[in-house]
Design a protein around this motif. Structure first.
Motif, PDB file in Angstrom:
ATOM      1  N   GLN A  39       0.872  -1.105   0.045  1.00 33.31           N
ATOM      2  CA  GLN A  39      -0.155   0.117   0.042  1.00 33.31           C
ATOM      3  C   GLN A  39       0.767   1.380  -0.052  1.00 33.31           C
ATOM      4  O   GLN A  39       1.698   1.316   0.821  1.00 33.31           O
ATOM      5  N   LYS A  40       0.650   1.993  -0.911  1.00 33.51           N
ATOM      6  CA  LYS A  40       1.613   3.277  -1.005  1.00 33.51           C
ATOM      7  C   LYS A  40       0.550   4.581  -1.531  1.00 33.51           C
ATOM      8  O   LYS A  40      -0.384   4.407  -2.504  1.00 33.51           O
ATOM      9  N   ASP A  41       0.732   5.607  -0.797  1.00 30.01           N
ATOM     10  CA  ASP A  41      -0.041   6.837  -1.397  1.00 30.01           C
ATOM     11  C   ASP A  41      -1.346   6.493  -1.548  1.00 30.01           C
ATOM     12  O   ASP A  41      -2.441   7.185  -2.615  1.00 30.01           O
ATOM     13  N   GLY A  42      -2.060   5.934  -0.601  1.00 30.11           N
ATOM     14  CA  GLY A  42      -3.501   5.456  -0.560  1.00 30.11           C
ATOM     15  C   GLY A  42      -4.093   4.632  -1.944  1.00 30.11           C
ATOM     16  O   GLY A  42      -5.237   4.437  -1.679  1.00 30.11           O
ATOM     17  N   GLY A  43      -3.161   4.026  -2.435  1.00 32.15           N
ATOM     18  CA  GLY A  43      -3.490   3.170  -3.370  1.00 32.15           C
ATOM     19  C   GLY A  43      -2.855   1.842  -3.027  1.00 32.15           C
ATOM     20  O   GLY A  43      -2.112   1.515  -2.086  1.00 32.15           O
ATOM     21  N   ASN A  44      -2.904   0.879  -4.002  1.00 28.03           N
ATOM     22  CA  ASN A  44      -2.200  -0.557  -4.036  1.00 28.03           C
ATOM     23  C   ASN A  44      -1.258  -0.912  -5.116  1.00 28.03           C
ATOM     24  O   ASN A  44      -1.734  -0.652  -6.035  1.00 28.03           O
ATOM     25  N   ASP A  45      -0.179  -1.113  -4.692  1.00 26.21           N
ATOM     26  CA  ASP A  45       1.078  -1.284  -5.688  1.00 26.21           C
ATOM     27  C   ASP A  45       1.257  -2.983  -5.984  1.00 26.21           C
ATOM     28  O   ASP A  45       2.325  -3.225  -6.109  1.00 26.21           O
ATOM     29  N   ASP A  46       0.397  -3.524  -5.402  1.00 29.30           N
ATOM     30  CA  ASP A  46       0.738  -5.089  -5.630  1.00 29.30           C
ATOM     31  C   ASP A  46       1.030  -5.526  -7.249  1.00 29.30           C
ATOM     32  O   ASP A  46       1.758  -6.270  -7.313  1.00 29.30           O
ATOM     33  N   HIS A  47       0.486  -4.666  -8.053  1.00 31.94           N
ATOM     34  CA  HIS A  47       0.898  -5.011  -9.483  1.00 31.94           C
ATOM     35  C   HIS A  47       2.520  -4.614  -9.963  1.00 31.94           C
ATOM     36  O   HIS A  47       3.254  -4.979 -10.444  1.00 31.94           O
ATOM     37  N   ILE A  48       2.877  -3.769  -8.927  1.00 29.35           N
ATOM     38  CA  ILE A  48       4.448  -3.239  -8.979  1.00 29.35           C
ATOM     39  C   ILE A  48       5.288  -4.709  -8.338  1.00 29.35           C
ATOM     40  O   ILE A  48       6.248  -4.994  -8.717  1.00 29.35           O
ATOM     41  N   GLY A  49       4.725  -5.025  -7.162  1.00 25.64           N
ATOM     42  CA  GLY A  49       5.167  -6.242  -6.783  1.00 25.64           C
ATOM     43  C   GLY A  49       6.390  -6.058  -5.619  1.00 25.64           C
ATOM     44  O   GLY A  49       7.194  -7.060  -5.193  1.00 25.64           O
ATOM     45  N   VAL A  50       6.881  -4.788  -5.598  1.00 25.75           N
ATOM     46  CA  VAL A  50       8.186  -4.521  -4.679  1.00 25.75           C
ATOM     47  C   VAL A  50       7.967  -3.513  -3.770  1.00 25.75           C
ATOM     48  O   VAL A  50       7.116  -2.690  -3.912  1.00 25.75           O
ATOM     49  N   CYS A  51       8.470  -3.757  -2.571  1.00 27.63           N
ATOM     50  CA  CYS A  51       8.465  -2.912  -1.356  1.00 27.63           C
ATOM     51  C   CYS A  51       9.515  -1.525  -1.675  1.00 27.63           C
ATOM     52  O   CYS A  51      10.786  -1.638  -1.729  1.00 27.63           O
ATOM     53  N   THR A  52       8.586  -0.437  -1.708  1.00 32.64           N
ATOM     54  CA  THR A  52       9.606   0.805  -1.874  1.00 32.64           C
ATOM     55  C   THR A  52       9.682   1.913  -0.896  1.00 32.64           C
ATOM     56  O   THR A  52       8.216   1.688  -0.015  1.00 32.64           O
ATOM     57  N   ASP A  53      10.156   2.795  -0.685  1.00 31.56           N
ATOM     58  CA  ASP A  53      10.141   4.060   0.070  1.00 31.56           C
ATOM     59  C   ASP A  53       8.669   4.503   0.272  1.00 31.56           C
ATOM     60  O   ASP A  53       8.133   4.980  -0.764  1.00 31.56           O
ATOM     61  N   GLY A  54       8.147   4.752   1.370  1.00 33.29           N
ATOM     62  CA  GLY A  54       7.047   5.252   1.562  1.00 33.29           C
ATOM     63  C   GLY A  54       5.742   3.988   1.785  1.00 33.29           C
ATOM     64  O   GLY A  54       4.614   4.411   1.916  1.00 33.29           O
ATOM     65  N   ALA A  55       6.132   2.978   1.472  1.00 34.35           N
ATOM     66  CA  ALA A  55       4.907   1.917   1.221  1.00 34.35           C
ATOM     67  C   ALA A  55       4.952   1.125   2.513  1.00 34.35           C
ATOM     68  O   ALA A  55       5.775   0.990   3.380  1.00 34.35           O
ATOM     69  N   LEU A  56       3.599   0.626   2.979  1.00 38.29           N
ATOM     70  CA  LEU A  56       3.346  -0.260   3.929  1.00 38.29           C
ATOM     71  C   LEU A  56       3.317  -1.588   3.036  1.00 38.29           C
ATOM     72  O   LEU A  56       2.702  -1.810   2.328  1.00 38.29           O
TER      73      LEU A  56
END
Length: 363
Positions: free
Chosen positions: A135-152
């Motif tokens: 989860q990042k910036d109020g959205g879902n980054d599952d499609h990116i698939g990597v944990c990046t700065d600012g993400a839960l």
């Protein structure tokens, strides 16, 4: 997507498991005293608030017992049907987890490294690095698939355990957020009151299978994206621990402690197909026929079986709740040939006496 109204069951201060809704589906315990005959007291309310900016969102359904659904679909495709041979061949060996007793070291582990040595188990059919949601910036980054700065970055825990990391401060919108935080390339805990990644449940419920096919049972990743991705693999003849969260230390949504929800797929479905976002015609994941639930509150274990109101088709097997080791349960609760033992089309709920245990038997 068209969503039906939410039906909830309440009994003796416990908001029991409701008919399954699409995607986000979790249970919150209610502590207001209620008469025993409230077991069959059903209520329906529907609300559809907007989702966070940039986040595709399903309709959100609420009730006074706070079942809540929302957020982004998994981008991974789901097959409409999976033959047993294919399911057996594709099924991944899910780790039982290791290092549950190890404290997680803040700022020592790279965000690119999945923390398997601290109890977390990979769900690499959801994200390529094994996170259950990002989860990042109020959205879902599952499609990116990597944990990046600012993400839960959320993770699954082994059978019998729940994720223990989530921010104390949650969004005012009601969206749940959970997992480790990535800051400056390193992972940090988000729950300062608990130093480990996974917390043991009450240990008062199991799932046993008398079937000759594999069954994928999929818990919602909550708090987090609430995708039904936390896997429990029931192989033929096996007995598995079912996580029973304790109200006193479970995640709290607006003052209400939560319990566990598990989507139950037809026998013969692989974990990869069953434990993710499904499709309306597929009968998998959030569209699976049945949901079971478990929680511990007021000195009792509460268990239930309910029909997913998105899918009226029966399971291809039966389920019953059976007391163990001389324990007592408050009523009969079973699902046989698509019908519930109490004659209600929605489901049934039982309380297990204080100190007792029970199992969901698949047959």
């Amino acid at each position: 997507m068209q969503i039906n109204g939410l039906i909830t069951i309440a009994m003796a201060g416990f908001a029991a498991i409701a008919a399954a809704q699409p995607h986000k589906h979790h249970l919150h315990l209610r502590h207001a005293a209620m008469p025993r005959d409230a077991l069959n007291d059903y209520s329906t309310t529907v609300d559809q608030p907007a989702g966070p900016t940039g986040s595709p969102r399903e309709d959100k359904v609420h009730s006074t017992e706070r079942f809540e659904f929302a957020a982004t679909k998994s981008s991974a495709p789901v097959a409409s049907k999976t033959p047993e041979a294919e399911a057996q061949g594709k099924r991944k060996a899910v780790s039982s987890g290791s290092g549950m007793d190890r404290d997680f070291p803040d700022g020592k582990i790279s965000c690119t490294e999945f923390p398997s040595e601290y109890g977390a188990i990979k769900t690499d059919w959801i994200t390529k690095t094994g996170w259950s949601s990002i989860q990042k910036d109020g959205g879902n980054d599952d499609h990116i698939g990597v944990c990046t700065d600012g993400a839960l970055c959320s993770y699954a825990c082994p059978a019998g355990y729940s994720k223990a990391q989530w921010p104390e401060v949650q969004p005012a919108s009601g969206e749940s957020m959970g997992g480790l935080e990535c800051k400056n390339g390193k992972l940090y805990k988000t729950n300062s009151s608990f130093n480990k990644l996974c917390r043991a449940g009450k240990g008062t419920a199991r799932v046993s299978s008398k079937l000759d096919q594999h069954v994928a049972i999929c818990r919602t990743d909550y708090p987090g994206s609430e995708n039904m991705v936390v896997p429990l693999s029931c192989t033929p003849g096996s007995t598995q621990e079912l996580t029973v969260p304790e109200a006193s230390n479970s995640y709290v949504w607006q003052g209400k402690p939560s319990s566990a929800q598990y989507y139950v797929n037809n026998a013969g479905i692989s974990l990869e197909d069953g434990c993710q976002w499904g499709t309306p015609d597929g009968g998998l994941g959030n569209w699976s026929p049945v949901v079971i639930g478990a929680g511990y509150s007021d000195g009792k274990t509460w268990l239930s079986i309910s029909q997913n109101n998105l899918n009226s088709d029966p399971l291809n097997y039966n389920i019953r709740i059976v007391a163990e080791d001389g324990s007592k349960i408050s009523a009969e609760c079973s699902y046989e040939n698509g019908k519930f033992s109490n004659g209600d089309p929605v489901g049934c709920t039982v309380a297990v006496d204080n100190g007792g245990s029970a199992r969901f038997e698949l047959y």
